[in-house]
Design a protein around this motif. Structure first.
Motif, PDB file in Angstrom:
ATOM      1  N   LYS A   1      40.070  55.873  67.164  1.00  0.00           N
ATOM      2  CA  LYS A   1      40.013  55.931  68.624  1.00  0.00           C
ATOM      3  C   LYS A   1      40.518  54.641  69.262  1.00  0.00           C
ATOM      4  CE  LYS A   1      36.241  59.292  68.929  1.00  0.00           C
ATOM      5  NZ  LYS A   1      34.864  59.566  69.433  1.00  0.00           N
ATOM      6  N   GLN A   2      40.326  53.520  68.546  1.00  0.00           N
ATOM      7  CA  GLN A   2      40.776  52.234  69.079  1.00  0.00           C
ATOM      8  C   GLN A   2      42.265  51.995  68.842  1.00  0.00           C
ATOM      9  OE1 GLN A   2      37.877  52.547  67.238  1.00  0.00           O
ATOM     10  NE2 GLN A   2      36.602  52.436  69.084  1.00  0.00           N
ATOM     11  N   SER A   3      42.852  52.687  67.863  1.00  0.00           N
ATOM     12  CA  SER A   3      44.257  52.439  67.519  1.00  0.00           C
ATOM     13  C   SER A   3      45.205  53.551  67.951  1.00  0.00           C
ATOM     14  CB  SER A   3      44.393  52.227  66.008  1.00  0.00           C
ATOM     15  OG  SER A   3      43.952  53.370  65.294  1.00  0.00           O
ATOM     16  N   ILE A   4      44.668  54.660  68.448  1.00  0.00           N
ATOM     17  CA  ILE A   4      45.517  55.802  68.803  1.00  0.00           C
ATOM     18  C   ILE A   4      46.504  55.447  69.916  1.00  0.00           C
ATOM     19  CG2 ILE A   4      43.949  56.758  70.548  1.00  0.00           C
ATOM     20  CD1 ILE A   4      45.961  58.775  67.940  1.00  0.00           C
ATOM     21  N   HIS A   5      46.178  54.429  70.717  1.00  0.00           N
ATOM     22  CA  HIS A   5      47.068  54.041  71.820  1.00  0.00           C
ATOM     23  C   HIS A   5      48.391  53.468  71.315  1.00  0.00           C
ATOM     24  CE1 HIS A   5      45.244  50.131  70.841  1.00  0.00           C
ATOM     25  NE2 HIS A   5      46.339  49.603  71.357  1.00  0.00           N
ATOM     26  N   HIS A   6      48.447  53.117  70.027  1.00  0.00           N
ATOM     27  CA  HIS A   6      49.695  52.589  69.466  1.00  0.00           C
ATOM     28  C   HIS A   6      50.788  53.655  69.401  1.00  0.00           C
ATOM     29  CE1 HIS A   6      48.116  48.692  68.508  1.00  0.00           C
ATOM     30  NE2 HIS A   6      47.195  49.170  67.691  1.00  0.00           N
ATOM     31  N   VAL A   7      50.398  54.932  69.395  1.00  0.00           N
ATOM     32  CA  VAL A   7      51.394  55.997  69.217  1.00  0.00           C
ATOM     33  C   VAL A   7      51.352  57.049  70.328  1.00  0.00           C
ATOM     34  CG1 VAL A   7      51.482  55.717  66.714  1.00  0.00           C
ATOM     35  CG2 VAL A   7      49.817  57.293  67.710  1.00  0.00           C
ATOM     36  N   THR A   8      50.502  56.857  71.323  1.00  0.00           N
ATOM     37  CA  THR A   8      50.383  57.865  72.385  1.00  0.00           C
ATOM     38  C   THR A   8      50.324  57.239  73.770  1.00  0.00           C
ATOM     39  OG1 THR A   8      47.951  57.875  72.409  1.00  0.00           O
ATOM     40  CG2 THR A   8      49.043  59.381  70.857  1.00  0.00           C
ATOM     41  N   GLU A   9      50.640  58.069  74.745  1.00  0.00           N
ATOM     42  CA  GLU A   9      50.322  57.770  76.140  1.00  0.00           C
ATOM     43  C   GLU A   9      48.942  58.366  76.400  1.00  0.00           C
ATOM     44  OE1 GLU A   9      52.059  55.981  78.135  1.00  0.00           O
ATOM     45  OE2 GLU A   9      53.973  55.856  77.069  1.00  0.00           O
ATOM     46  N   GLU A  10      48.121  57.675  77.168  1.00  0.00           N
ATOM     47  CA  GLU A  10      46.759  58.137  77.412  1.00  0.00           C
ATOM     48  C   GLU A  10      46.530  58.413  78.892  1.00  0.00           C
ATOM     49  OE1 GLU A  10      44.655  55.502  73.837  1.00  0.00           O
ATOM     50  OE2 GLU A  10      43.993  55.303  75.904  1.00  0.00           O
ATOM     51  N   LYS A  11      45.695  59.404  79.129  1.00  0.00           N
ATOM     52  CA  LYS A  11      45.293  59.728  80.495  1.00  0.00           C
ATOM     53  C   LYS A  11      43.810  60.094  80.454  1.00  0.00           C
ATOM     54  CE  LYS A  11      48.045  62.227  82.987  1.00  0.00           C
ATOM     55  NZ  LYS A  11      48.786  63.422  83.521  1.00  0.00           N
ATOM     56  N   GLU A  12      43.039  59.509  81.338  1.00  0.00           N
ATOM     57  CA  GLU A  12      41.600  59.771  81.358  1.00  0.00           C
ATOM     58  C   GLU A  12      41.225  60.520  82.626  1.00  0.00           C
ATOM     59  OE1 GLU A  12      37.380  57.360  80.601  1.00  0.00           O
ATOM     60  OE2 GLU A  12      39.323  56.340  80.458  1.00  0.00           O
ATOM     61  N   ILE A  13      40.553  61.654  82.446  1.00  0.00           N
ATOM     62  CA  ILE A  13      40.078  62.460  83.570  1.00  0.00           C
ATOM     63  C   ILE A  13      38.576  62.617  83.412  1.00  0.00           C
ATOM     64  CG2 ILE A  13      40.217  64.673  84.764  1.00  0.00           C
ATOM     65  CD1 ILE A  13      43.037  64.990  83.707  1.00  0.00           C
ATOM     66  N   GLY A  14      37.846  62.013  84.320  1.00  0.00           N
ATOM     67  CA  GLY A  14      36.395  62.010  84.179  1.00  0.00           C
ATOM     68  C   GLY A  14      36.009  61.182  82.973  1.00  0.00           C
TER      69      GLY A  14
END
Length: 256
Positions: free
Chosen positions: A138-151
């Motif tokens: 969960k801490q490293s997934i941002h290395h390969v993805t764009e993230e968007k948080e809703i709620g």
């Protein structure tokens, strides 16, 4: 080192395998239902079934490589194990396997943001969601993805740009490890383009190319090609063919 038994059909005879593994791979489980588990998952490079090991509680993923010699057996206790394979268990970054599903979802969903638990699903490999339980995912997934948080929920989609940056770091780390262990790579890299008389040396490009080859074993071919371009590696070309040997001029009989 004797490890846990691989899962076998109930009708099969009980068997054991010999494996070499770090202690973290075979730590005793904290709960009865969290024992280390061998399972098959998709290879991140080919999508084919490959053997892996989740340690206790599925906190860490390990790759399992089998080395087999013909006519080889093991003596275990007072028994002879006919399966003479030696299994090597090494730590594996689960992000490589998750990356396979992210790329697949990106193509199928046309770049749609999705929760990870809806991306890392596979009817043929029901244990693949355990990849998301591994520590630091969960801490490293941002290395390969764009993230968007809703709620309170996070959504992700594959990012090739971020993935290439992450893979370049992996290549650089591999180059550093090769150098620190005094591993010569020049001859291995230059062998396909070897020209007689040219001295083999370990140039920086050779290290990068060799490291790229190692990393490419864990990513799809298309991504490997993109990574090669991103690293600025020139395409390898085969050696120019040697000129044909000159045939001695034929002597024509003199006319009398």
């Amino acid at each position: 080192m004797q490890g846990p038994e691989l899962q076998r059909p109930a009708a099969a005879h009980p068997a054991q395998w010999v494996l070499v593994a770090p202690e973290a791979a075979t730590d005793p489980p904290k709960t009865p239902d969290s024992e280390p588990m061998f399972t098959r998952l998709r290879s991140p490079s080919t999508g084919e079934a490959t053997l892996y090991l989740f340690n206790s509680g599925a906190q860490q993923l390990f790759e399992v490589k089998a080395f087999h010699e013909e006519y080889h057996s093991w003596f275990i206790g007072e028994t002879v194990q006919q399966d003479g394979r030696l299994l090597f268990v090494t730590p594996m970054d689960p992000l490589f396997l998750i990356l396979y599903y992210l790329i697949k979802a990106d193509k199928e969903q046309q770049g749609k943001f999705q929760p990870l638990d809806q991306v890392v699903l596979d009817s043929e490999y029901p244990y693949c969601p355990l990849l998301l339980k591994c520590a630091d995912v969960k801490q490293s997934i941002h290395h390969v993805t764009e993230e968007k948080e809703i709620g309170s929920q996070k959504f992700h989609k594959y990012s090739q740009e971020k993935t290439l940056k992450w893979l370049k770091k992996k290549v650089n780390q591999t180059v550093k490890a090769l150098k620190s262990n005094n591993i010569s790579v020049g001859e291995r890299v230059q062998a396909p383009t070897f020209i007689s008389g040219k001295q083999i040396t370990d140039a920086e490009e050779d290290y990068v190319r060799y490291a790229h080859g190692l990393i490419s074993e864990y990513i799809p071919e298309d991504l490997s090609k993109e990574l090669s371009k991103y690293l600025g590696l020139p395409e390898l070309t085969g050696p120019s063919p040697e000129p044909p040997l000159k045939m001695p001029a034929q002597r024509h009989p003199k006319k009398k």
